[in-house]
Every structure is written in structure tokens, then in C-alpha cells.
Design a protein around this motif. Structure first.
Motif, PDB file in Angstrom:
ATOM      1  N   ARG A  63      19.088  37.053 -12.243  1.00 63.29           N
ATOM      2  CA  ARG A  63      17.938  38.087 -12.050  1.00 63.29           C
ATOM      3  C   ARG A  63      17.020  38.557 -11.196  1.00 63.29           C
ATOM      4  O   ARG A  63      16.721  39.982 -10.672  1.00 63.29           O
ATOM      5  N   LEU A  64      16.882  37.487 -10.276  1.00 65.43           N
ATOM      6  CA  LEU A  64      16.022  38.282  -8.866  1.00 65.43           C
ATOM      7  C   LEU A  64      16.794  38.990  -7.855  1.00 65.43           C
ATOM      8  O   LEU A  64      16.559  39.805  -6.897  1.00 65.43           O
ATOM      9  N   CYS A  65      18.381  38.436  -8.016  1.00 71.17           N
ATOM     10  CA  CYS A  65      19.667  39.431  -7.447  1.00 71.17           C
ATOM     11  C   CYS A  65      19.279  40.256  -7.610  1.00 71.17           C
ATOM     12  O   CYS A  65      19.960  41.585  -6.967  1.00 71.17           O
ATOM     13  N   LEU A  66      19.357  40.705  -8.532  1.00 67.43           N
ATOM     14  CA  LEU A  66      19.339  42.006  -9.922  1.00 67.43           C
ATOM     15  C   LEU A  66      18.262  43.364  -9.129  1.00 67.43           C
ATOM     16  O   LEU A  66      18.702  44.431  -8.894  1.00 67.43           O
ATOM     17  N   LEU A  67      17.142  42.378  -9.386  1.00 66.64           N
ATOM     18  CA  LEU A  67      15.849  43.451  -9.382  1.00 66.64           C
ATOM     19  C   LEU A  67      15.792  43.639  -7.390  1.00 66.64           C
ATOM     20  O   LEU A  67      15.740  44.631  -7.955  1.00 66.64           O
ATOM     21  N   PRO A 115      14.622  26.622  -5.126  1.00 64.15           N
ATOM     22  CA  PRO A 115      15.242  24.995  -5.349  1.00 64.15           C
ATOM     23  C   PRO A 115      15.274  24.936  -6.520  1.00 64.15           C
ATOM     24  O   PRO A 115      16.061  24.559  -7.152  1.00 64.15           O
ATOM     25  N   ASP A 116      14.289  24.917  -7.326  1.00 61.00           N
ATOM     26  CA  ASP A 116      14.344  24.714  -8.755  1.00 61.00           C
ATOM     27  C   ASP A 116      13.763  25.728  -9.687  1.00 61.00           C
ATOM     28  O   ASP A 116      14.381  26.013 -10.551  1.00 61.00           O
ATOM     29  N   LEU A 117      14.575  27.186  -8.814  1.00 64.37           N
ATOM     30  CA  LEU A 117      15.085  28.266  -9.682  1.00 64.37           C
ATOM     31  C   LEU A 117      16.301  27.523 -10.479  1.00 64.37           C
ATOM     32  O   LEU A 117      16.941  27.378  -9.732  1.00 64.37           O
ATOM     33  N   PRO A 118      16.622  27.982 -11.806  1.00 65.72           N
ATOM     34  CA  PRO A 118      17.413  28.051 -12.922  1.00 65.72           C
ATOM     35  C   PRO A 118      18.485  28.888 -12.614  1.00 65.72           C
ATOM     36  O   PRO A 118      17.404  30.067 -11.827  1.00 65.72           O
ATOM     37  N   PRO A 119      19.912  29.014 -12.512  1.00 63.74           N
ATOM     38  CA  PRO A 119      20.571  30.510 -11.870  1.00 63.74           C
ATOM     39  C   PRO A 119      20.339  31.128 -12.430  1.00 63.74           C
ATOM     40  O   PRO A 119      21.158  32.236 -11.598  1.00 63.74           O
ATOM     41  N   ALA A 120      20.222  31.890 -13.895  1.00 61.65           N
ATOM     42  CA  ALA A 120      19.962  32.988 -14.032  1.00 61.65           C
ATOM     43  C   ALA A 120      18.573  33.498 -13.929  1.00 61.65           C
ATOM     44  O   ALA A 120      18.912  34.718 -13.778  1.00 61.65           O
ATOM     45  N   LEU A 172      28.572  42.986   4.909  1.00 57.96           N
ATOM     46  CA  LEU A 172      27.005  42.964   4.101  1.00 57.96           C
ATOM     47  C   LEU A 172      26.928  41.413   3.042  1.00 57.96           C
ATOM     48  O   LEU A 172      28.176  41.551   3.228  1.00 57.96           O
ATOM     49  N   MET A 173      25.892  42.067   2.601  1.00 57.55           N
ATOM     50  CA  MET A 173      25.293  40.685   2.450  1.00 57.55           C
ATOM     51  C   MET A 173      26.409  40.780   0.792  1.00 57.55           C
ATOM     52  O   MET A 173      26.366  41.920   0.204  1.00 57.55           O
ATOM     53  N   SER A 174      26.494  39.359   0.665  1.00 53.66           N
ATOM     54  CA  SER A 174      27.462  39.738  -0.827  1.00 53.66           C
ATOM     55  C   SER A 174      26.561  39.250  -1.935  1.00 53.66           C
ATOM     56  O   SER A 174      25.797  38.484  -0.996  1.00 53.66           O
ATOM     57  N   CYS A 175      26.770  39.140  -2.804  1.00 53.10           N
ATOM     58  CA  CYS A 175      26.008  38.558  -4.144  1.00 53.10           C
ATOM     59  C   CYS A 175      26.191  37.393  -4.283  1.00 53.10           C
ATOM     60  O   CYS A 175      24.808  36.710  -4.389  1.00 53.10           O
ATOM     61  N   GLU A 176      26.452  37.066  -3.887  1.00 53.99           N
ATOM     62  CA  GLU A 176      27.515  34.957  -3.807  1.00 53.99           C
ATOM     63  C   GLU A 176      25.451  34.478  -2.829  1.00 53.99           C
ATOM     64  O   GLU A 176      25.604  33.703  -2.638  1.00 53.99           O
ATOM     65  N   GLU A 177      25.703  35.498  -1.410  1.00 55.87           N
ATOM     66  CA  GLU A 177      25.051  35.380  -0.182  1.00 55.87           C
ATOM     67  C   GLU A 177      23.832  35.382  -0.885  1.00 55.87           C
ATOM     68  O   GLU A 177      23.071  34.226  -0.042  1.00 55.87           O
ATOM     69  N   LEU A 178      23.208  36.488  -1.416  1.00 49.36           N
ATOM     70  CA  LEU A 178      22.107  36.884  -1.650  1.00 49.36           C
ATOM     71  C   LEU A 178      21.570  35.714  -2.272  1.00 49.36           C
ATOM     72  O   LEU A 178      19.842  34.940  -2.181  1.00 49.36           O
ATOM     73  N   ALA A 179      22.023  35.292  -3.445  1.00 49.69           N
ATOM     74  CA  ALA A 179      21.827  34.676  -4.148  1.00 49.69           C
ATOM     75  C   ALA A 179      21.636  32.865  -3.235  1.00 49.69           C
ATOM     76  O   ALA A 179      21.096  31.854  -4.250  1.00 49.69           O
ATOM     77  N   ARG A 180      22.408  32.032  -2.622  1.00 48.88           N
ATOM     78  CA  ARG A 180      22.561  31.428  -2.310  1.00 48.88           C
ATOM     79  C   ARG A 180      20.827  31.334  -1.416  1.00 48.88           C
ATOM     80  O   ARG A 180      19.985  30.288  -1.221  1.00 48.88           O
ATOM     81  N   ARG A 181      20.168  32.198  -0.879  1.00 53.63           N
ATOM     82  CA  ARG A 181      19.217  32.814   0.035  1.00 53.63           C
ATOM     83  C   ARG A 181      18.289  32.514  -0.935  1.00 53.63           C
ATOM     84  O   ARG A 181      17.141  31.861  -0.302  1.00 53.63           O
ATOM     85  N   ILE A 182      18.576  32.847  -1.609  1.00 53.39           N
ATOM     86  CA  ILE A 182      17.385  33.187  -3.262  1.00 53.39           C
ATOM     87  C   ILE A 182      16.909  31.845  -3.308  1.00 53.39           C
ATOM     88  O   ILE A 182      16.173  31.050  -3.546  1.00 53.39           O
ATOM     89  N   ALA A 183      18.492  31.028  -3.599  1.00 53.45           N
ATOM     90  CA  ALA A 183      18.551  29.183  -4.109  1.00 53.45           C
ATOM     91  C   ALA A 183      17.311  28.641  -3.321  1.00 53.45           C
ATOM     92  O   ALA A 183      16.782  28.102  -4.205  1.00 53.45           O
TER      93      ALA A 183
END
Length: 117
Positions: A31-35, A22-27, A7-18
Motif C-alpha cells: 500500500r505504501l509503495c502504491l501511495l 521491519p514490523d510492517l506486514p507485506p500488504a 529506475l527504482m523498481s517496485c521491488e526495490e522500493l518495497a525492500r527499502r520501505i520494509a
């Protein structure tokens, strides 16, 4: 899902979205991970870069649209409040009803559950 399918962890998903932006702020990444996860996407569909990019674009569009609607409604409500305590006119009541609807849509966007309104 196979027992050894990871399973892809939320941390992995966040890393891939970032990595996608790369200019996206962590918050914003959170949000994108949640959506994306609230949309019910399976981990296997998110492991494909093209699919993740598609889901990221959809989630980002929905988030931007909700933020724009919220900002516009906040301006209308500020104007309404600036008019002071007066008897409500039909258009003022309509503004309040639109505000409630927009807030319920934003809540639905984050929870994934249909609003009661």
C-alpha cells in the motif's frame, strides 16, 4: 532523466520501505509503495534515504487518516442500518453523504485520480 539513470523498481522500493519499518506486514508495504508512487515521485528523489523517509511518512499519515475516517464512518453507517427501515431524517442523509465522500477520497488516494464527487 538520463538514459543510463536507473529506475527504482517496485521491488526495490518495497525492500527499502520494509527496512524503514521491519514490523510492517507485506500488504501494508505494498500500500505504501502504491501511495508513494501515485504521488508522482521521481525515482531519483526516492533513492535518497532522507527523501524516501519523508515520502514514507507522508504516505503512512495519509493512509492512517483514511483508515480512521473509514472506520468512523463504518460505525456511523452500522448505527444507521441498525435503526431499521424508517423515513430518513436530514442527519441520516448527511451521514450517507459523508460516507460517499469518504469512500471517494479513499478511491482517490489509491488511484491518484480525482474523484467525481
Amino acid at each position: 532523466m538520463q538514459p543510463n539513470e536507473s529506475l527504482m523498481s517496485c521491488e526495490e522500493l518495497a525492500r527499502r520501505i520494509a527496512q524503514l519499518d521491519p514490523d510492517l506486514p507485506p500488504a501494508e508495504v505494498a500500500r505504501l509503495c502504491l501511495l508513494i508512487l501515485q504521488a508522482g515521485e521521481t525515482p531519483s528523489s526516492l533513492s535518497d534515504d532522507a527523501e524516501l523517509l519523508r515520502h514514507w511518512r507522508i504516505a503512512a499519515f495519509r493512509l492512517d487518516a483514511a483508515a480512521d475516517q473509514h472506520a468512523a464512518m463504518a460505525c456511523e453507517l452500522d448505527q444507521l442500518c441498525g435503526e431499521g427501515p424508517v423515513r430518513f431524517q436530514p442527519e441520516q442523509i448527511w451521514t450517507l453523504l459523508k460516507a460517499v465522500k469518504i469512500h471517494s477520497q479513499i478511491l482517490e488516494l489509491y488511484t491518484g485520480a480525482p474523484s467525481l464527487i
